[in-house]
Design a protein around this motif. Sequence first.
Motif, PDB file in Angstrom:
ATOM      1  N   ILE A 105      46.656 -48.525 -41.565  1.00 29.13           N
ATOM      2  CA  ILE A 105      46.870 -47.475 -42.568  1.00 29.13           C
ATOM      3  C   ILE A 105      48.279 -47.513 -43.150  1.00 29.13           C
ATOM      4  O   ILE A 105      48.531 -46.901 -44.189  1.00 29.13           O
ATOM      5  CB  ILE A 105      46.595 -46.072 -41.990  1.00 29.13           C
ATOM      6  CG1 ILE A 105      47.506 -45.781 -40.796  1.00 29.13           C
ATOM      7  CG2 ILE A 105      45.138 -45.922 -41.621  1.00 29.13           C
ATOM      8  CD1 ILE A 105      47.397 -44.347 -40.293  1.00 29.13           C
ATOM      9  N   ASP A 109      45.938 -46.927 -47.204  1.00 24.11           N
ATOM     10  CA  ASP A 109      45.434 -45.716 -46.562  1.00 24.11           C
ATOM     11  C   ASP A 109      44.477 -44.980 -47.486  1.00 24.11           C
ATOM     12  O   ASP A 109      44.555 -45.090 -48.712  1.00 24.11           O
ATOM     13  CB  ASP A 109      46.605 -44.803 -46.189  1.00 24.11           C
ATOM     14  CG  ASP A 109      46.199 -43.717 -45.199  1.00 24.11           C
ATOM     15  OD1 ASP A 109      45.083 -43.796 -44.653  1.00 24.11           O
ATOM     16  OD2 ASP A 109      46.997 -42.796 -44.977  1.00 24.11           O
ATOM     17  N   ALA A 110      43.580 -44.259 -46.883  1.00 22.78           N
ATOM     18  CA  ALA A 110      42.635 -43.429 -47.634  1.00 22.78           C
ATOM     19  C   ALA A 110      42.244 -42.252 -46.763  1.00 22.78           C
ATOM     20  O   ALA A 110      42.038 -42.403 -45.563  1.00 22.78           O
ATOM     21  CB  ALA A 110      41.397 -44.233 -48.023  1.00 22.78           C
ATOM     22  N   LYS A 111      42.163 -41.104 -47.362  1.00 21.32           N
ATOM     23  CA  LYS A 111      41.723 -39.907 -46.663  1.00 21.32           C
ATOM     24  C   LYS A 111      40.416 -39.433 -47.286  1.00 21.32           C
ATOM     25  O   LYS A 111      40.188 -39.596 -48.485  1.00 21.32           O
ATOM     26  CB  LYS A 111      42.782 -38.807 -46.760  1.00 21.32           C
ATOM     27  CG  LYS A 111      44.082 -39.147 -46.038  1.00 21.32           C
ATOM     28  CD  LYS A 111      43.868 -39.223 -44.534  1.00 21.32           C
ATOM     29  CE  LYS A 111      45.182 -39.434 -43.783  1.00 21.32           C
ATOM     30  NZ  LYS A 111      45.762 -40.767 -43.993  1.00 21.32           N
ATOM     31  N   ALA A 112      39.575 -38.850 -46.471  1.00 23.25           N
ATOM     32  CA  ALA A 112      38.264 -38.413 -46.939  1.00 23.25           C
ATOM     33  C   ALA A 112      38.393 -37.509 -48.158  1.00 23.25           C
ATOM     34  O   ALA A 112      39.135 -36.528 -48.145  1.00 23.25           O
ATOM     35  CB  ALA A 112      37.530 -37.677 -45.824  1.00 23.25           C
ATOM     36  N   ASP A 182      38.498 -45.993 -42.377  1.00 24.40           N
ATOM     37  CA  ASP A 182      39.657 -45.599 -43.173  1.00 24.40           C
ATOM     38  C   ASP A 182      40.398 -46.812 -43.729  1.00 24.40           C
ATOM     39  O   ASP A 182      40.873 -47.662 -42.982  1.00 24.40           O
ATOM     40  CB  ASP A 182      40.606 -44.770 -42.302  1.00 24.40           C
ATOM     41  CG  ASP A 182      41.704 -44.106 -43.109  1.00 24.40           C
ATOM     42  OD1 ASP A 182      41.596 -44.098 -44.342  1.00 24.40           O
ATOM     43  OD2 ASP A 182      42.663 -43.597 -42.504  1.00 24.40           O
ATOM     44  N   SER A 187      34.228 -48.394 -49.161  1.00 26.89           N
ATOM     45  CA  SER A 187      34.839 -47.079 -49.307  1.00 26.89           C
ATOM     46  C   SER A 187      33.968 -46.131 -50.119  1.00 26.89           C
ATOM     47  O   SER A 187      32.881 -46.490 -50.586  1.00 26.89           O
ATOM     48  CB  SER A 187      36.194 -47.233 -50.009  1.00 26.89           C
ATOM     49  OG  SER A 187      35.988 -47.737 -51.327  1.00 26.89           O
ATOM     50  N   ARG A 206      33.346 -38.780 -44.262  1.00 24.89           N
ATOM     51  CA  ARG A 206      34.114 -38.621 -43.029  1.00 24.89           C
ATOM     52  C   ARG A 206      34.773 -39.965 -42.724  1.00 24.89           C
ATOM     53  O   ARG A 206      34.107 -40.991 -42.714  1.00 24.89           O
ATOM     54  CB  ARG A 206      33.218 -38.201 -41.856  1.00 24.89           C
ATOM     55  CG  ARG A 206      32.413 -36.939 -42.109  1.00 24.89           C
ATOM     56  CD  ARG A 206      33.281 -35.691 -42.158  1.00 24.89           C
ATOM     57  NE  ARG A 206      32.477 -34.486 -42.316  1.00 24.89           N
ATOM     58  CZ  ARG A 206      32.140 -33.955 -43.490  1.00 24.89           C
ATOM     59  NH1 ARG A 206      32.537 -34.542 -44.619  1.00 24.89           N
ATOM     60  NH2 ARG A 206      31.416 -32.852 -43.546  1.00 24.89           N
ATOM     61  N   HIS A 207      36.066 -39.956 -42.463  1.00 24.97           N
ATOM     62  CA  HIS A 207      36.790 -41.203 -42.228  1.00 24.97           C
ATOM     63  C   HIS A 207      37.122 -41.389 -40.755  1.00 24.97           C
ATOM     64  O   HIS A 207      37.451 -40.427 -40.058  1.00 24.97           O
ATOM     65  CB  HIS A 207      38.085 -41.221 -43.045  1.00 24.97           C
ATOM     66  CG  HIS A 207      37.876 -41.551 -44.482  1.00 24.97           C
ATOM     67  ND1 HIS A 207      38.754 -42.319 -45.207  1.00 24.97           N
ATOM     68  CD2 HIS A 207      36.872 -41.234 -45.339  1.00 24.97           C
ATOM     69  CE1 HIS A 207      38.311 -42.449 -46.450  1.00 24.97           C
ATOM     70  NE2 HIS A 207      37.176 -41.787 -46.551  1.00 24.97           N
ATOM     71  N   PRO A 209      39.475 -44.042 -38.131  1.00 20.78           N
ATOM     72  CA  PRO A 209      40.577 -45.014 -38.194  1.00 20.78           C
ATOM     73  C   PRO A 209      40.287 -46.369 -37.572  1.00 20.78           C
ATOM     74  O   PRO A 209      41.027 -47.321 -37.798  1.00 20.78           O
ATOM     75  CB  PRO A 209      41.711 -44.302 -37.447  1.00 20.78           C
ATOM     76  CG  PRO A 209      41.015 -43.374 -36.510  1.00 20.78           C
ATOM     77  CD  PRO A 209      39.778 -42.925 -37.222  1.00 20.78           C
TER      78      PRO A 209
END
Length: 294
Positions: A105, A109-112, A182, A187, A206-207, A209
Amino acid sequence: MASSEPSRYGLFLVFAICAIVSLLALLLSSVAIGRSSASKFTVNPGTLKQEDDDYVWTFAAGHSWHGFEYRDESTGELRGFTVDLINAVCQEANKKCEIIRDLYINCWDAKAGGPAHGGTGLMGGWYDGCSAWSQTRQRLNTFKFSKPYVQQLAEKITFYTADADSDLDWRDLTNRTVAFLDGWPASEDCILLYDEINGFDKSNARHYPSIEEFIVGIQQKEVDCGFAALSEKLQKELHHLTTDELDFKCTLSAPSIMMRKDSQLDTWWNEAFDRIRANGKYSEVCRDLYEVHV
């Protein structure tokens, strides 16, 4: 004489306040330095630049991608195809290089529910490149890439569920929660590229890691399904739905070195990589992937 007492007291008070302020400033600066050094890698002195001969080129590699990047439990060392390749290219180019183990990350990076973005490590200059990253439409807006150094790894994409008798219809994801790895190419943006898939809402993403947490999340039914490339590791732990007609559309190229757009890394990396392909060294690195890093 009476008036001199308040003056001396006032002078003492000024000195005391100055001392306290100075002490607080020292403490705060120490905390700031501590935080900075704890979250940033420093290999080159501040005076060295990429064009200098003594510059040390740094690469971030992960630790959980099968034979490509993994941590040797017996020695604690980072090993794998990626490590061997970086060492071979750097040796061919006569460059000083270091490989740094870091979280994926910190490269991307990516967040839900939110937009994917460049990771703190690569954006912040903790290292010059991140290994084993494929081009995607989103990543190309932020970074540039070296020549791909392997063939495209994923050919198909699928949905994973906990049970073989799941009644989930992957063509209609209305009100269905979906797990994603994530920062990986499969994606939320990629799922929207498929006309066959309807009803997906990013609020239901929902992510996770890591692959291990992705598997557990699906097995424990924290989500209705997971979206990822068809792989042996996931197939062993989860049930995959029949989606063989779905080609992998999430990337534009096979894995390569991802770098900032202002980097000079690609100016020597690509040429050296072409040379090790021509002189046979690349074939040796590939052979070790199957004979050593298994």
